[in-house]
Design a protein around this motif. Structure first.
Motif, PDB file in Angstrom:
ATOM      1  N   SER A 131      16.041  68.549  26.810  1.00 22.57           N
ATOM      2  CA  SER A 131      17.145  69.080  26.008  1.00 22.57           C
ATOM      3  C   SER A 131      16.946  68.593  24.573  1.00 22.57           C
ATOM      4  N   LEU A 132      17.942  68.783  23.739  1.00 18.49           N
ATOM      5  CA  LEU A 132      17.808  68.420  22.336  1.00 18.49           C
ATOM      6  C   LEU A 132      17.546  66.923  22.141  1.00 18.49           C
ATOM      7  N   ASN A 133      18.334  66.078  22.809  1.00 18.28           N
ATOM      8  CA  ASN A 133      18.228  64.631  22.595  1.00 18.28           C
ATOM      9  C   ASN A 133      17.759  63.832  23.804  1.00 18.28           C
ATOM     10  N   ASN A 134      17.648  64.484  24.963  1.00 16.86           N
ATOM     11  CA  ASN A 134      17.358  63.760  26.195  1.00 16.86           C
ATOM     12  C   ASN A 134      16.359  64.512  27.062  1.00 16.86           C
ATOM     13  N   VAL A 135      15.835  63.795  28.055  1.00 19.15           N
ATOM     14  CA  VAL A 135      15.116  64.427  29.154  1.00 19.15           C
ATOM     15  C   VAL A 135      15.824  64.011  30.440  1.00 19.15           C
ATOM     16  N   VAL A 136      15.942  64.947  31.359  1.00 20.33           N
ATOM     17  CA  VAL A 136      16.584  64.682  32.643  1.00 20.33           C
ATOM     18  C   VAL A 136      15.491  64.680  33.707  1.00 20.33           C
ATOM     19  N   VAL A 137      15.464  63.616  34.489  1.00 24.67           N
ATOM     20  CA  VAL A 137      14.460  63.447  35.535  1.00 24.67           C
ATOM     21  C   VAL A 137      15.131  63.700  36.884  1.00 24.67           C
ATOM     22  N   LEU A 138      14.735  64.798  37.526  1.00 24.88           N
ATOM     23  CA  LEU A 138      15.270  65.161  38.842  1.00 24.88           C
ATOM     24  C   LEU A 138      14.301  64.699  39.918  1.00 24.88           C
ATOM     25  N   LEU A 139      14.832  64.176  41.003  1.00 23.58           N
ATOM     26  CA  LEU A 139      14.017  63.645  42.092  1.00 23.58           C
ATOM     27  C   LEU A 139      13.953  64.627  43.248  1.00 23.58           C
ATOM     28  N   LYS A 140      12.844  64.598  43.987  1.00 19.70           N
ATOM     29  CA  LYS A 140      12.697  65.450  45.170  1.00 19.70           C
ATOM     30  C   LYS A 140      13.580  64.926  46.290  1.00 19.70           C
ATOM     31  N   ASP A 141      14.280  65.839  46.958  1.00 19.69           N
ATOM     32  CA  ASP A 141      15.078  65.515  48.140  1.00 19.69           C
ATOM     33  C   ASP A 141      16.043  64.358  47.912  1.00 19.69           C
ATOM     34  N   ASN A 142      16.642  64.311  46.720  1.00 13.83           N
ATOM     35  CA  ASN A 142      17.551  63.221  46.390  1.00 13.83           C
ATOM     36  C   ASN A 142      18.622  63.748  45.442  1.00 13.83           C
ATOM     37  N   ASP A 143      19.849  63.286  45.604  1.00 18.08           N
ATOM     38  CA  ASP A 143      20.950  63.690  44.734  1.00 18.08           C
ATOM     39  C   ASP A 143      21.011  62.851  43.455  1.00 18.08           C
ATOM     40  N   LEU A 144      20.199  61.842  43.372  1.00 12.46           N
ATOM     41  CA  LEU A 144      20.157  60.941  42.225  1.00 12.46           C
ATOM     42  C   LEU A 144      19.310  61.543  41.116  1.00 12.46           C
ATOM     43  N   TYR A 145      19.766  61.436  39.867  1.00 14.57           N
ATOM     44  CA  TYR A 145      18.931  61.856  38.739  1.00 14.57           C
ATOM     45  C   TYR A 145      19.195  60.958  37.539  1.00 14.57           C
ATOM     46  N   PHE A 146      18.266  60.979  36.595  1.00 17.21           N
ATOM     47  CA  PHE A 146      18.288  60.055  35.468  1.00 17.21           C
ATOM     48  C   PHE A 146      18.146  60.814  34.150  1.00 17.21           C
ATOM     49  N   THR A 147      18.809  60.315  33.122  1.00 19.39           N
ATOM     50  CA  THR A 147      18.651  60.840  31.775  1.00 19.39           C
ATOM     51  C   THR A 147      17.993  59.756  30.936  1.00 19.39           C
ATOM     52  N   ILE A 148      16.971  60.158  30.188  1.00 17.58           N
ATOM     53  CA  ILE A 148      16.263  59.247  29.291  1.00 17.58           C
ATOM     54  C   ILE A 148      16.389  59.806  27.884  1.00 17.58           C
ATOM     55  N   ASP A 149      16.773  58.966  26.950  1.00 17.48           N
ATOM     56  CA  ASP A 149      16.910  59.375  25.552  1.00 17.48           C
ATOM     57  C   ASP A 149      15.530  59.703  24.994  1.00 17.48           C
ATOM     58  N   LYS A 150      15.448  60.771  24.210  1.00 18.97           N
ATOM     59  CA  LYS A 150      14.156  61.151  23.618  1.00 18.97           C
ATOM     60  C   LYS A 150      13.637  60.100  22.633  1.00 18.97           C
ATOM     61  N   LYS A 151      14.495  59.194  22.192  1.00 16.57           N
ATOM     62  CA  LYS A 151      14.046  58.093  21.330  1.00 16.57           C
ATOM     63  C   LYS A 151      13.054  57.195  22.063  1.00 16.57           C
ATOM     64  N   GLU A 152      13.065  57.246  23.392  1.00 15.88           N
ATOM     65  CA  GLU A 152      12.144  56.462  24.216  1.00 15.88           C
ATOM     66  C   GLU A 152      10.759  57.115  24.301  1.00 15.88           C
ATOM     67  N   LEU A 153      10.647  58.367  23.867  1.00 18.19           N
ATOM     68  CA  LEU A 153       9.400  59.126  23.959  1.00 18.19           C
ATOM     69  C   LEU A 153       8.567  58.972  22.697  1.00 18.19           C
ATOM     70  N   PRO A 154       7.286  59.309  22.763  1.00 17.10           N
ATOM     71  CA  PRO A 154       6.468  59.322  21.549  1.00 17.10           C
ATOM     72  C   PRO A 154       7.069  60.293  20.524  1.00 17.10           C
ATOM     73  N   GLU A 155       6.922  59.985  19.268  1.00 14.18           N
ATOM     74  CA  GLU A 155       7.552  60.761  18.199  1.00 14.18           C
ATOM     75  C   GLU A 155       7.194  62.244  18.247  1.00 14.18           C
ATOM     76  N   SER A 156       6.005  62.576  18.669  1.00 16.71           N
ATOM     77  CA  SER A 156       5.575  63.974  18.711  1.00 16.71           C
ATOM     78  C   SER A 156       6.384  64.811  19.714  1.00 16.71           C
ATOM     79  N   LEU A 157       7.090  64.169  20.647  1.00 10.18           N
ATOM     80  CA  LEU A 157       7.863  64.884  21.664  1.00 10.18           C
ATOM     81  C   LEU A 157       9.373  64.890  21.406  1.00 10.18           C
ATOM     82  N   ARG A 158       9.817  64.178  20.388  1.00  7.55           N
ATOM     83  CA  ARG A 158      11.251  63.961  20.199  1.00  7.55           C
ATOM     84  C   ARG A 158      12.021  65.146  19.627  1.00  7.55           C
TER      85      ARG A 158
END
Length: 184
Positions: A131-158
């Motif tokens: 998304s604009l500011n985040n990435v959402v990590v969805l897991l296989k066969d699991n209801d749990l998911y995580f959001t990671i701020d794009k500030k955590e990514l290399p600058e070329s991906l932000r």
């Protein structure tokens, strides 16, 4: 006579060990449960489920009969534990749970203070959504998911919301911004 005392001592010790090894599930996340909540928990029962905690609901929405948009669960000491979003069914259950407290942990040891490496080493990843500011990590066969701020990514991906981000592009030490459970 001594045999009775030895037997009594062994029995007492085993009872003591059994009592102390019972696990507190108030902060356990498993397949169909987050702490005291289950997939079947009704939104109207939240006050009963969290009777020892403080439940804060959006009273404007409640007064108009639409149900609460967000329900916040605070520990009596003031710590925010969970933010719940009920669905809009006639008998509303909990649809999404935002884990706010670090003490909530999965059976595999993952919590909101885990790194991306710990997550990917523990669970197979189904999909990564950018998304604009985040990435959402969805897991296989699991209801749990995580959001990671794009500030955590290399600058070329932000700065490109439309870029497809692959698992290998997320640094191992990337911190989790949000840990959530989504129940259908």
């Amino acid at each position: 006579m001594k045999f009775k005392y030895i037997l009594l001592a062994v029995f007492s010790c085993s009872m003591l060990v059994n009592c102390t090894t019972e696990q507190n599930t108030d902060f356990q996340i498993s397949g169909n449960q987050v702490g005291k909540l289950t997939k079947q928990s009704l939104a109207r029962d939240i006050d009963l489920i969290f009777a020892k905690d403080s439940v804060v609901q959006d009273t404007v929405k409640l007064n108009f009969g639409n149900g609460a948009s967000k329900i916040k669960i605070y520990e009596k000491g003031g710590e925010l534990l969970l933010t719940l979003t009920p669905n809009n069914d006639s008998i509303a259950t909990i649809q999404n749970i935002l884990i706010n407290d670090d003490r909530f942990v999965t059976e595999e040891g993952i919590s909101k203070i885990s790194t991306f490496k710990e997550i990917k080493d523990t669970y197979p990843i189904k999909k990564i959504i950018s998304s604009l500011n985040n990435v959402v990590v969805l897991l296989k066969d699991n209801d749990l998911y995580f959001t990671i701020d794009k500030k955590e990514l290399p600058e070329s991906l932000r700065y490109n919301a439309n870029s497809k981000i692959e698992e290998v592009q997320i640094p191992d030490n990337a911190k989790v911004k949000y840990m959530m459970v989504g129940w259908d």
